[in-house]
Design a protein around this motif. Structure first.
Motif, short mmCIF file in Angstrom:
data_model
loop_
_atom_site.label_atom_id
_atom_site.label_comp_id
_atom_site.label_asym_id
_atom_site.label_seq_id
_atom_site.Cartn_x
_atom_site.Cartn_y
_atom_site.Cartn_z
N UNK A 254 0.83 -1.20 0.00
CA UNK A 254 0.00 0.00 0.00
C UNK A 254 0.87 1.25 0.00
N UNK A 255 1.92 1.24 0.82
CA UNK A 255 2.81 2.39 0.88
C UNK A 255 3.60 2.58 -0.41
N UNK A 256 3.75 1.50 -1.19
CA UNK A 256 4.45 1.64 -2.48
C UNK A 256 3.50 2.13 -3.58
N UNK A 257 2.20 2.32 -3.24
CA UNK A 257 1.27 2.91 -4.20
C UNK A 257 0.13 2.01 -4.64
N UNK A 258 0.08 0.77 -4.19
CA UNK A 258 -0.99 -0.13 -4.58
C UNK A 258 -2.29 0.30 -3.89
N UNK A 259 -3.39 0.28 -4.63
CA UNK A 259 -4.66 0.70 -4.07
C UNK A 259 -5.32 -0.41 -3.25
N UNK A 260 -6.32 -0.03 -2.46
CA UNK A 260 -7.05 -1.01 -1.66
C UNK A 260 -7.75 -2.04 -2.56
N UNK A 261 -8.45 -1.61 -3.65
CA UNK A 261 -9.06 -2.62 -4.52
C UNK A 261 -8.03 -3.58 -5.14
N UNK A 262 -6.88 -3.05 -5.49
CA UNK A 262 -5.83 -3.91 -6.06
C UNK A 262 -5.32 -4.90 -5.03
N UNK A 263 -5.15 -4.45 -3.78
CA UNK A 263 -4.71 -5.37 -2.72
C UNK A 263 -5.76 -6.43 -2.47
N UNK A 264 -7.03 -6.04 -2.52
CA UNK A 264 -8.11 -7.03 -2.33
C UNK A 264 -8.05 -8.09 -3.42
N UNK A 265 -7.74 -7.68 -4.64
CA UNK A 265 -7.64 -8.64 -5.74
C UNK A 265 -6.42 -9.54 -5.57
N UNK A 266 -5.31 -8.96 -5.19
CA UNK A 266 -4.07 -9.74 -5.05
C UNK A 266 -4.17 -10.74 -3.89
N UNK A 267 -4.70 -10.28 -2.74
CA UNK A 267 -4.76 -11.13 -1.55
C UNK A 267 -6.08 -11.90 -1.44
N UNK A 268 -6.94 -11.73 -2.45
CA UNK A 268 -8.22 -12.45 -2.54
C UNK A 268 -9.04 -12.32 -1.26
N UNK A 269 -9.31 -11.08 -0.87
CA UNK A 269 -10.17 -10.81 0.28
C UNK A 269 -10.96 -9.55 -0.01
N UNK A 270 -11.80 -9.13 0.90
CA UNK A 270 -12.62 -7.94 0.68
C UNK A 270 -11.80 -6.68 0.93
N UNK A 271 -12.29 -5.56 0.39
CA UNK A 271 -11.61 -4.29 0.61
C UNK A 271 -11.67 -3.89 2.08
N UNK A 272 -12.76 -4.26 2.75
CA UNK A 272 -12.89 -3.96 4.17
C UNK A 272 -11.80 -4.68 4.97
N UNK A 273 -11.54 -5.94 4.62
CA UNK A 273 -10.48 -6.70 5.30
C UNK A 273 -9.13 -6.06 5.06
N UNK A 274 -8.90 -5.59 3.83
CA UNK A 274 -7.62 -4.93 3.52
C UNK A 274 -7.46 -3.69 4.39
N UNK A 275 -8.51 -2.86 4.46
CA UNK A 275 -8.41 -1.65 5.29
C UNK A 275 -8.14 -2.00 6.75
N UNK A 276 -8.82 -3.04 7.26
CA UNK A 276 -8.62 -3.44 8.65
C UNK A 276 -7.17 -3.90 8.87
N UNK A 277 -6.63 -4.68 7.94
CA UNK A 277 -5.24 -5.15 8.06
C UNK A 277 -4.25 -3.98 7.97
N UNK A 278 -4.55 -2.99 7.11
CA UNK A 278 -3.67 -1.84 6.99
C UNK A 278 -3.63 -1.04 8.29
N UNK A 279 -4.78 -0.87 8.91
CA UNK A 279 -4.83 -0.18 10.19
C UNK A 279 -4.07 -0.98 11.24
N UNK A 280 -4.23 -2.31 11.20
CA UNK A 280 -3.52 -3.19 12.13
C UNK A 280 -2.01 -3.04 11.97
N UNK A 281 -1.56 -2.82 10.73
CA UNK A 281 -0.13 -2.66 10.46
C UNK A 281 0.36 -1.26 10.79
#
Length: 190
Positions: free
Chosen positions: A85-112
């Motif tokens: 994410x910090x390298x510029x990848x968007x939340x929808x792109x991360x959801x596609x790459x990690x095969x999860x929902x965008x909400x899960x990606x946002x939660x994991x980003x906050x966790x990190x």
């Protein structure tokens, strides 16, 4: 701890509130306490608040109940998502790459501990070719593994036409679209 409503509560209710509080402080969740006691979640919450129990967030409860190995793996995943994410990848792109929902990606980003970007900042980064290529590769791999375009679109938060365009740009060999039944395709007789 004594209940704040001690004048109106029976001794049994006071003991129950203190017992619920002790079990909650030892890691039990409100739904678990409700199931075990036969009370509604609202009643359990009222009893916990009555004895001034410090409340946790749902995420804190999950982390408290998690297996240490699972928690470590989840933290590694969150850290990896944060780096992308910090390298510029968007939340929808991360959801596609990690095969999860965008909400899960946002939660994991906050966790990190990653600071989330405003939508305008993400659009500016969308011109970054590296993040786009990663997304195209991920979509192509999943498509070639048999995932349909509508499922890919739903998973990454893009429209189907955008996913088709990204697949074509990635040089994906497209599957033939389903053909209508030959016996009914041209038959329009009354």
């Amino acid at each position: 701890m004594t209940p704040t409503r001690s004048t109106t509560w029976s001794a049994a209710r006071q003991r129950q509130a203190l017992d619920l509080s002790a079990r909650y402080l030892n890691g039990a969740s409100v739904p678990e306490l409700a199931r075990a006691s036969g009370l509604s979640k609202g009643t359990v919450l009222n009893r916990l608040h009555a004895v001034d129990t410090p409340m946790r967030t749902p995420q804190q409860t999950r982390l408290l109940q998690a297996d240490p190995k699972e928690a470590a793996a989840r933290q590694q995943l969150a850290d990896a998502m944060g780096r992308w994410y910090e390298s510029g990848t968007s939340v929808p792109a991360l959801a596609a790459v990690f095969e999860c929902s965008q909400r899960t990606v946002r939660r994991r980003l906050v966790q990190a501990g990653t600071a989330l970007r405003a939508p305008g900042q993400t659009r500016v980064l969308g011109t970054d070719g590296q993040a786009r290529r990663k997304l195209m590769r991920s979509l192509r791999d999943r498509y070639e593994a048999g995932t349909s375009v509508p499922l890919l679109a739903a998973g990454c938060g893009y429209s189907t036409s955008t996913v088709y365009r990204l697949l074509h740009q990635a040089g994906t060999t497209m599957r033939p679209r389903s053909q209508p039944n030959p016996g009914t395709a041209g038959d329009r007789s009354p």
